[in-house]
Design a protein around this motif. Sequence first.
Motif, PDB file in Angstrom:
ATOM      1  N   TRP A  34      11.073   5.269   6.583  1.00 55.06           N
ATOM      2  CA  TRP A  34      10.844   4.473   7.794  1.00 55.06           C
ATOM      3  C   TRP A  34      11.281   5.249   9.037  1.00 55.06           C
ATOM      4  O   TRP A  34      10.602   5.238  10.068  1.00 55.06           O
ATOM      5  N   ALA A  35      12.393   5.965   8.926  1.00 53.38           N
ATOM      6  CA  ALA A  35      12.900   6.762  10.050  1.00 53.38           C
ATOM      7  C   ALA A  35      11.966   7.922  10.388  1.00 53.38           C
ATOM      8  O   ALA A  35      11.981   8.423  11.514  1.00 53.38           O
ATOM      9  N   HIS A  36      11.141   8.343   9.422  1.00 56.51           N
ATOM     10  CA  HIS A  36      10.233   9.466   9.635  1.00 56.51           C
ATOM     11  C   HIS A  36       8.765   9.024   9.637  1.00 56.51           C
ATOM     12  O   HIS A  36       7.868   9.817   9.368  1.00 56.51           O
ATOM     13  N   ARG A  37       8.509   7.761   9.966  1.00 56.20           N
ATOM     14  CA  ARG A  37       7.154   7.218   9.947  1.00 56.20           C
ATOM     15  C   ARG A  37       6.311   7.793  11.087  1.00 56.20           C
ATOM     16  O   ARG A  37       6.845   8.285  12.092  1.00 56.20           O
ATOM     17  N   ALA A  38       5.000   7.713  10.911  1.00 57.11           N
ATOM     18  CA  ALA A  38       4.082   8.090  11.982  1.00 57.11           C
ATOM     19  C   ALA A  38       4.198   7.088  13.132  1.00 57.11           C
ATOM     20  O   ALA A  38       4.505   5.906  12.916  1.00 57.11           O
ATOM     21  N   GLU A  39       3.938   7.530  14.315  1.00 58.18           N
ATOM     22  CA  GLU A  39       4.148   6.682  15.496  1.00 58.18           C
ATOM     23  C   GLU A  39       3.196   5.492  15.562  1.00 58.18           C
ATOM     24  O   GLU A  39       3.546   4.434  16.091  1.00 58.18           O
ATOM     25  N   GLU A  40       1.986   5.651  15.032  1.00 58.67           N
ATOM     26  CA  GLU A  40       0.954   4.633  15.254  1.00 58.67           C
ATOM     27  C   GLU A  40       0.970   3.490  14.252  1.00 58.67           C
ATOM     28  O   GLU A  40       0.141   2.582  14.353  1.00 58.67           O
ATOM     29  N   VAL A  41       1.856   3.487  13.258  1.00 58.67           N
ATOM     30  CA  VAL A  41       1.818   2.414  12.266  1.00 58.67           C
ATOM     31  C   VAL A  41       2.196   1.080  12.912  1.00 58.67           C
ATOM     32  O   VAL A  41       3.070   1.029  13.781  1.00 58.67           O
ATOM     33  N   PRO A  42       1.555  -0.022  12.487  1.00 61.28           N
ATOM     34  CA  PRO A  42       1.699  -1.292  13.208  1.00 61.28           C
ATOM     35  C   PRO A  42       2.793  -2.225  12.698  1.00 61.28           C
ATOM     36  O   PRO A  42       2.877  -3.367  13.147  1.00 61.28           O
ATOM     37  N   TYR A  43       3.613  -1.776  11.758  1.00 64.92           N
ATOM     38  CA  TYR A  43       4.579  -2.675  11.134  1.00 64.92           C
ATOM     39  C   TYR A  43       5.756  -2.980  12.063  1.00 64.92           C
ATOM     40  O   TYR A  43       6.224  -2.122  12.804  1.00 64.92           O
ATOM     41  N   LYS A  44       6.243  -4.214  11.959  1.00 61.76           N
ATOM     42  CA  LYS A  44       7.403  -4.619  12.744  1.00 61.76           C
ATOM     43  C   LYS A  44       8.698  -4.072  12.165  1.00 61.76           C
ATOM     44  O   LYS A  44       9.673  -3.869  12.877  1.00 61.76           O
ATOM     45  N   ASN A  45       8.721  -3.876  10.846  1.00 57.18           N
ATOM     46  CA  ASN A  45       9.939  -3.413  10.173  1.00 57.18           C
ATOM     47  C   ASN A  45       9.573  -2.750   8.853  1.00 57.18           C
ATOM     48  O   ASN A  45       8.404  -2.736   8.447  1.00 57.18           O
ATOM     49  N   SER A  46      10.574  -2.217   8.169  1.00 56.67           N
ATOM     50  CA  SER A  46      10.328  -1.489   6.920  1.00 56.67           C
ATOM     51  C   SER A  46       9.876  -2.420   5.793  1.00 56.67           C
ATOM     52  O   SER A  46       9.202  -1.980   4.859  1.00 56.67           O
ATOM     53  N   PHE A  47      10.237  -3.703   5.871  1.00 59.59           N
ATOM     54  CA  PHE A  47       9.800  -4.644   4.840  1.00 59.59           C
ATOM     55  C   PHE A  47       8.285  -4.820   4.879  1.00 59.59           C
ATOM     56  O   PHE A  47       7.629  -4.895   3.828  1.00 59.59           O
ATOM     57  N   ALA A  78       6.242  -2.541   5.898  1.00 60.10           N
ATOM     58  CA  ALA A  78       5.721  -1.281   5.363  1.00 60.10           C
ATOM     59  C   ALA A  78       5.769  -1.290   3.841  1.00 60.10           C
ATOM     60  O   ALA A  78       4.836  -0.815   3.168  1.00 60.10           O
ATOM     61  N   LEU A  79       6.838  -1.829   3.278  1.00 57.16           N
ATOM     62  CA  LEU A  79       6.966  -1.933   1.826  1.00 57.16           C
ATOM     63  C   LEU A  79       5.889  -2.855   1.257  1.00 57.16           C
ATOM     64  O   LEU A  79       5.329  -2.590   0.187  1.00 57.16           O
ATOM     65  N   THR A  80       5.599  -3.923   1.970  1.00 56.72           N
ATOM     66  CA  THR A  80       4.543  -4.850   1.553  1.00 56.72           C
ATOM     67  C   THR A  80       3.191  -4.143   1.509  1.00 56.72           C
ATOM     68  O   THR A  80       2.440  -4.260   0.532  1.00 56.72           O
ATOM     69  N   MET A  81       2.891  -3.393   2.558  1.00 55.88           N
ATOM     70  CA  MET A  81       1.635  -2.636   2.579  1.00 55.88           C
ATOM     71  C   MET A  81       1.619  -1.596   1.457  1.00 55.88           C
ATOM     72  O   MET A  81       0.597  -1.412   0.777  1.00 55.88           O
ATOM     73  N   ALA A  82       2.748  -0.927   1.236  1.00 55.29           N
ATOM     74  CA  ALA A  82       2.828   0.085   0.177  1.00 55.29           C
ATOM     75  C   ALA A  82       2.516  -0.524  -1.186  1.00 55.29           C
ATOM     76  O   ALA A  82       1.873   0.112  -2.033  1.00 55.29           O
ATOM     77  N   SER A  83       2.944  -1.761  -1.398  1.00 57.25           N
ATOM     78  CA  SER A  83       2.691  -2.414  -2.688  1.00 57.25           C
ATOM     79  C   SER A  83       1.202  -2.685  -2.883  1.00 57.25           C
ATOM     80  O   SER A  83       0.686  -2.611  -4.001  1.00 57.25           O
ATOM     81  N   ILE A  84       0.507  -3.003  -1.791  1.00 55.92           N
ATOM     82  CA  ILE A  84      -0.943  -3.223  -1.881  1.00 55.92           C
ATOM     83  C   ILE A  84      -1.651  -1.896  -2.164  1.00 55.92           C
ATOM     84  O   ILE A  84      -2.540  -1.818  -3.017  1.00 55.92           O
ATOM     85  N   ALA A  89       2.331   6.824   2.055  1.00 53.54           N
ATOM     86  CA  ALA A  89       0.961   6.580   2.508  1.00 53.54           C
ATOM     87  C   ALA A  89       0.921   5.433   3.516  1.00 53.54           C
ATOM     88  O   ALA A  89       0.199   5.497   4.520  1.00 53.54           O
ATOM     89  N   ALA A  90       1.696   4.376   3.250  1.00 54.60           N
ATOM     90  CA  ALA A  90       1.742   3.240   4.173  1.00 54.60           C
ATOM     91  C   ALA A  90       2.261   3.655   5.542  1.00 54.60           C
ATOM     92  O   ALA A  90       1.835   3.115   6.572  1.00 54.60           O
ATOM     93  N   LEU A  91       3.152   4.629   5.561  1.00 59.96           N
ATOM     94  CA  LEU A  91       3.785   5.061   6.812  1.00 59.96           C
ATOM     95  C   LEU A  91       3.099   6.270   7.441  1.00 59.96           C
ATOM     96  O   LEU A  91       3.438   6.669   8.553  1.00 59.96           O
ATOM     97  N   HIS A  92       2.121   6.844   6.718  1.00 62.92           N
ATOM     98  CA  HIS A  92       1.362   7.986   7.243  1.00 62.92           C
ATOM     99  C   HIS A  92      -0.115   7.824   6.884  1.00 62.92           C
ATOM    100  O   HIS A  92      -0.683   8.628   6.136  1.00 62.92           O
ATOM    101  N   PRO A  93      -0.762   6.793   7.427  1.00 57.75           N
ATOM    102  CA  PRO A  93      -2.164   6.543   7.077  1.00 57.75           C
ATOM    103  C   PRO A  93      -3.081   7.625   7.634  1.00 57.75           C
ATOM    104  O   PRO A  93      -2.834   8.186   8.704  1.00 57.75           O
ATOM    105  N   THR A  94      -4.137   7.912   6.887  1.00 59.39           N
ATOM    106  CA  THR A  94      -5.176   8.818   7.378  1.00 59.39           C
ATOM    107  C   THR A  94      -6.062   8.064   8.352  1.00 59.39           C
ATOM    108  O   THR A  94      -6.558   6.982   8.042  1.00 59.39           O
ATOM    109  N   LYS A  95      -6.247   8.610   9.535  1.00 58.01           N
ATOM    110  CA  LYS A  95      -7.110   7.953  10.521  1.00 58.01           C
ATOM    111  C   LYS A  95      -8.546   8.002  10.025  1.00 58.01           C
ATOM    112  O   LYS A  95      -9.054   9.065   9.684  1.00 58.01           O
TER     113      LYS A  95
END
Length: 326
Positions: free
Chosen positions: A186-199, A201-207, A287-293
């Motif tokens: 989470w501390a090293h996430r890409a700038e453009e990700v839309p998540y409010k918090n790491s939880f 991001a974890l939810t998206m990662a599970s999908i 992947a959730a924190l570094h999506p391919t555009k």
Amino acid sequence: MKKWLFRLLIIFIPLGAWIIHFLVTPLHINKTDLAIEIEPGSSLKVIAFQLVDEKILNEPWRFILLAKALGQSRKLRPGNYNLNPNITPYQLLKSFVEGRATEGSITFIEGQDLNSMLDKIKANDSIKKTMKPYDSKAIALALGITSPSAEGQFFPDTYYFSRNTTDIEILERAYKAMQKKLDYEWAHRAEEVPYKNSFEALTMASIIEKETGKSIEANLISGVFIHRLSINMKLQSDPTVIYGLGKTFDGDITKKDLLTDTPYNTYTREGLPPGPITMPSLISIRAALHPTKTDALYFVGKGDGTHYFSENLNEHNNAVRKYQIK
């Protein structure tokens, strides 16, 4: 112990005090996972450098010198060891020589849900069962988990332990391992990700974990979901529907299932579901924190673990007819 100390003094008189100090000083190991696996055939040098890599020793040479001085350099045994954080180098060496390996292990696999994890714990004879009942609320209470769900909060890995380690201790290790890795990513996430918090991001990662057949596509699948969110399109992920249906799902997803509203149905509800649907791998978290555009909005399985990605519904429907409809 005195005999070993005497032998050390005789052999290394100039270095005796220095070696003895190292010998009996607790290591104060500062790491979440105190398990270490010594592979068969590992030499003393390999083991010493492994201890440095796993942040148990600061440098390898004193441990090597200690083992050689005590005549134990060829007696270290392979196995899985669970270490005390305040173990001394002498106790560490003695454990390896005497083969005090851990007696149990359990493997949590990415893509498993919490119930599958708990079934594994209940079936493991080396684990002491203390939890009643075995459910998400009880686990959240025991571990101090404040997020909406304990699902997906445990890192998939193999955990080694001593016999009669409790169920909650195993879960706590896996939970702390996940939190440590998630915090770092989470501390090293890409700038453009839309998540409010790491939880989130974890939810998206599970999908992503449930949708990905080949790990090489994980970042692109992440990009598709991020693209959908950016235009207020529903995520429309089948695995979230299946998770929301729970035990009522019979193994064959239908149109009725897609229209049956639950908190996890991303066909009937916008945005992310309220929590993870499975235990994601580190690959899916990254992947959730570094999506391919991407301009793609759809993807369909091609039957070999990979997907065909489409930018519009017409192209997607053609891909469905080609790869899915027989």
